[in-house]
Design a protein around this motif. Sequence first.
Motif, PDB file in Angstrom:
ATOM      1  N   TYR A 125      17.124 -20.067  16.513  1.00  0.00           N
ATOM      2  CA  TYR A 125      18.014 -20.140  17.666  1.00  0.00           C
ATOM      3  C   TYR A 125      18.951 -18.945  17.591  1.00  0.00           C
ATOM      4  CZ  TYR A 125      21.022 -22.627  14.317  1.00  0.00           C
ATOM      5  OH  TYR A 125      21.757 -22.988  13.233  1.00  0.00           O
ATOM      6  N   TRP A 126      19.289 -18.422  18.732  1.00  0.00           N
ATOM      7  CA  TRP A 126      19.886 -17.091  18.736  1.00  0.00           C
ATOM      8  C   TRP A 126      21.393 -17.059  18.913  1.00  0.00           C
ATOM      9  CZ3 TRP A 126      22.118 -14.848  23.166  1.00  0.00           C
ATOM     10  CH2 TRP A 126      21.990 -15.613  24.333  1.00  0.00           C
ATOM     11  N   GLN A 127      22.034 -18.076  19.389  1.00  0.00           N
ATOM     12  CA  GLN A 127      23.480 -17.998  19.573  1.00  0.00           C
ATOM     13  C   GLN A 127      24.175 -18.673  18.406  1.00  0.00           C
ATOM     14  OE1 GLN A 127      24.881 -19.217  23.399  1.00  0.00           O
ATOM     15  NE2 GLN A 127      27.016 -18.840  22.871  1.00  0.00           N
ATOM     16  N   LEU A 128      24.415 -17.910  17.349  1.00  0.00           N
ATOM     17  CA  LEU A 128      24.988 -18.467  16.127  1.00  0.00           C
ATOM     18  C   LEU A 128      26.464 -18.809  16.282  1.00  0.00           C
ATOM     19  CD1 LEU A 128      24.563 -19.176  13.138  1.00  0.00           C
ATOM     20  CD2 LEU A 128      25.303 -16.844  12.607  1.00  0.00           C
ATOM     21  N   ASN A 129      27.260 -17.883  16.794  1.00  0.00           N
ATOM     22  CA  ASN A 129      28.699 -18.150  16.874  1.00  0.00           C
ATOM     23  C   ASN A 129      29.271 -17.763  18.235  1.00  0.00           C
ATOM     24  OD1 ASN A 129      28.363 -15.409  16.445  1.00  0.00           O
ATOM     25  ND2 ASN A 129      30.297 -15.206  15.371  1.00  0.00           N
ATOM     26  N   ASP A 130      30.433 -18.313  18.525  1.00  0.00           N
ATOM     27  CA  ASP A 130      31.134 -18.040  19.779  1.00  0.00           C
ATOM     28  C   ASP A 130      32.152 -16.922  19.580  1.00  0.00           C
ATOM     29  OD1 ASP A 130      30.016 -19.915  21.547  1.00  0.00           O
ATOM     30  OD2 ASP A 130      31.249 -21.511  20.712  1.00  0.00           O
ATOM     31  N   CYS A 131      32.275 -16.088  20.585  1.00  0.00           N
ATOM     32  CA  CYS A 131      33.323 -15.069  20.532  1.00  0.00           C
ATOM     33  C   CYS A 131      34.526 -15.479  21.381  1.00  0.00           C
ATOM     34  CB  CYS A 131      32.771 -13.723  20.984  1.00  0.00           C
ATOM     35  SG  CYS A 131      32.125 -13.730  22.650  1.00  0.00           S
ATOM     36  N   TRP A 132      34.422 -16.603  22.076  1.00  0.00           N
ATOM     37  CA  TRP A 132      35.502 -17.160  22.878  1.00  0.00           C
ATOM     38  C   TRP A 132      35.618 -18.647  22.567  1.00  0.00           C
ATOM     39  CZ3 TRP A 132      38.043 -13.382  25.116  1.00  0.00           C
ATOM     40  CH2 TRP A 132      37.370 -12.231  25.497  1.00  0.00           C
ATOM     41  N   PRO A 133      36.788 -19.235  22.737  1.00  0.00           N
ATOM     42  CA  PRO A 133      36.956 -20.676  22.504  1.00  0.00           C
ATOM     43  C   PRO A 133      36.405 -21.496  23.681  1.00  0.00           C
ATOM     44  CG  PRO A 133      39.068 -19.688  23.072  1.00  0.00           C
ATOM     45  CD  PRO A 133      38.080 -18.569  22.986  1.00  0.00           C
ATOM     46  N   VAL A 134      35.091 -21.703  23.685  1.00  0.00           N
ATOM     47  CA  VAL A 134      34.413 -22.419  24.769  1.00  0.00           C
ATOM     48  C   VAL A 134      33.455 -23.456  24.191  1.00  0.00           C
ATOM     49  CG1 VAL A 134      34.524 -20.450  26.345  1.00  0.00           C
ATOM     50  CG2 VAL A 134      32.538 -20.731  24.866  1.00  0.00           C
ATOM     51  N   SER A 135      32.962 -24.315  25.057  1.00  0.00           N
ATOM     52  CA  SER A 135      31.900 -25.244  24.693  1.00  0.00           C
ATOM     53  C   SER A 135      30.589 -24.569  25.067  1.00  0.00           C
ATOM     54  CB  SER A 135      32.077 -26.552  25.465  1.00  0.00           C
ATOM     55  OG  SER A 135      31.104 -27.470  25.084  1.00  0.00           O
ATOM     56  N   SER A 136      29.746 -24.273  24.069  1.00  0.00           N
ATOM     57  CA  SER A 136      28.539 -23.491  24.341  1.00  0.00           C
ATOM     58  C   SER A 136      27.394 -23.939  23.430  1.00  0.00           C
ATOM     59  CB  SER A 136      28.821 -22.009  24.098  1.00  0.00           C
ATOM     60  OG  SER A 136      28.920 -21.774  22.707  1.00  0.00           O
ATOM     61  N   TRP A 137      26.295 -23.180  23.471  1.00  0.00           N
ATOM     62  CA  TRP A 137      25.121 -23.464  22.644  1.00  0.00           C
ATOM     63  C   TRP A 137      25.254 -22.927  21.223  1.00  0.00           C
ATOM     64  CZ3 TRP A 137      21.067 -26.555  23.142  1.00  0.00           C
ATOM     65  CH2 TRP A 137      20.818 -27.094  24.393  1.00  0.00           C
ATOM     66  N   ALA A 138      26.334 -22.265  20.899  1.00  0.00           N
ATOM     67  CA  ALA A 138      26.502 -21.724  19.550  1.00  0.00           C
ATOM     68  C   ALA A 138      26.579 -22.856  18.526  1.00  0.00           C
ATOM     69  CB  ALA A 138      27.777 -20.880  19.487  1.00  0.00           C
ATOM     70  N   SER A 139      26.221 -22.533  17.278  1.00  0.00           N
ATOM     71  CA  SER A 139      26.277 -23.556  16.232  1.00  0.00           C
ATOM     72  C   SER A 139      27.524 -23.409  15.356  1.00  0.00           C
ATOM     73  CB  SER A 139      25.018 -23.507  15.370  1.00  0.00           C
ATOM     74  OG  SER A 139      24.915 -22.272  14.699  1.00  0.00           O
ATOM     75  N   ILE A 140      28.265 -22.354  15.567  1.00  0.00           N
ATOM     76  CA  ILE A 140      29.539 -22.150  14.867  1.00  0.00           C
ATOM     77  C   ILE A 140      30.583 -21.838  15.930  1.00  0.00           C
ATOM     78  CG2 ILE A 140      30.788 -20.725  13.193  1.00  0.00           C
ATOM     79  CD1 ILE A 140      28.098 -20.215  11.807  1.00  0.00           C
ATOM     80  N   ASP A 141      31.709 -22.536  15.897  1.00  0.00           N
ATOM     81  CA  ASP A 141      32.702 -22.352  16.957  1.00  0.00           C
ATOM     82  C   ASP A 141      33.535 -21.086  16.758  1.00  0.00           C
ATOM     83  OD1 ASP A 141      34.784 -22.940  15.171  1.00  0.00           O
ATOM     84  OD2 ASP A 141      35.229 -24.889  16.052  1.00  0.00           O
ATOM     85  N   TYR A 142      34.412 -20.835  17.701  1.00  0.00           N
ATOM     86  CA  TYR A 142      35.255 -19.641  17.725  1.00  0.00           C
ATOM     87  C   TYR A 142      36.089 -19.484  16.456  1.00  0.00           C
ATOM     88  CZ  TYR A 142      39.000 -16.549  19.377  1.00  0.00           C
ATOM     89  OH  TYR A 142      39.902 -15.534  19.512  1.00  0.00           O
ATOM     90  N   CYS A 143      36.481 -20.614  15.850  1.00  0.00           N
ATOM     91  CA  CYS A 143      37.310 -20.572  14.637  1.00  0.00           C
ATOM     92  C   CYS A 143      36.485 -20.487  13.354  1.00  0.00           C
ATOM     93  CB  CYS A 143      38.198 -21.815  14.576  1.00  0.00           C
ATOM     94  SG  CYS A 143      39.350 -21.923  15.950  1.00  0.00           S
ATOM     95  N   GLY A 144      35.160 -20.423  13.485  1.00  0.00           N
ATOM     96  CA  GLY A 144      34.294 -20.329  12.311  1.00  0.00           C
ATOM     97  C   GLY A 144      33.865 -21.672  11.743  1.00  0.00           C
ATOM     98  N   ARG A 145      34.207 -22.766  12.432  1.00  0.00           N
ATOM     99  CA  ARG A 145      33.823 -24.102  11.957  1.00  0.00           C
ATOM    100  C   ARG A 145      32.407 -24.429  12.405  1.00  0.00           C
ATOM    101  NH1 ARG A 145      39.244 -26.293  14.531  1.00  0.00           N
ATOM    102  NH2 ARG A 145      37.993 -25.556  16.253  1.00  0.00           N
ATOM    103  N   TRP A 146      31.677 -25.106  11.525  1.00  0.00           N
ATOM    104  CA  TRP A 146      30.324 -25.523  11.864  1.00  0.00           C
ATOM    105  C   TRP A 146      30.355 -26.622  12.905  1.00  0.00           C
ATOM    106  CZ3 TRP A 146      26.470 -26.026   7.241  1.00  0.00           C
ATOM    107  CH2 TRP A 146      26.340 -24.786   6.609  1.00  0.00           C
ATOM    108  N   LYS A 147      29.450 -26.524  13.876  1.00  0.00           N
ATOM    109  CA  LYS A 147      29.256 -27.585  14.844  1.00  0.00           C
ATOM    110  C   LYS A 147      28.095 -28.466  14.364  1.00  0.00           C
ATOM    111  CE  LYS A 147      30.186 -25.698  19.277  1.00  0.00           C
ATOM    112  NZ  LYS A 147      29.715 -24.816  20.341  1.00  0.00           N
TER     113      LYS A 147
END
Length: 122
Positions: free
Chosen positions: A49-71
């Motif tokens: 899966y290609w979207q590993l982390n978020d660069c903005w504080p949003v709800s998205s398909w990333a598996s790691i949030d904007y703050c670096g926490r695992w989803k």
Amino acid sequence: MLYYLTTRFRIPANFSDMVYLTQIMQAECVRTGVEHWRRNRPRCSGALYWQLNDCWPVSSWASIDYCGRWKVLQYAARRFNASVALSIEEKSGQIVLHVANDSRDDFQVRYLTLYKLSMGAF
């Protein structure tokens, strides 16, 4: 998103519960795809899966949030991408077990044959 959420869960009581349940749905969706592709060896051996982390504080398909926490997906990916992983598939009304072994070691699998149960009161 709410439609798919309610096919598996009750309607969330609040926004934070909805966000959490959508993360669970995300992990289940990606797990289903990865297990399917791992079962189709040698044609395909899995998926990334290609979207590993978020660069903005949003709800998205990333598996790691904007703050670096695992989803939820990041935790689930450790299991469905394990070197040895079991997946279950329903095929023509039967349950089929698949074991993906990406390790260098052979291993033995024990299984119990299950018979089809008729529907009715028990």
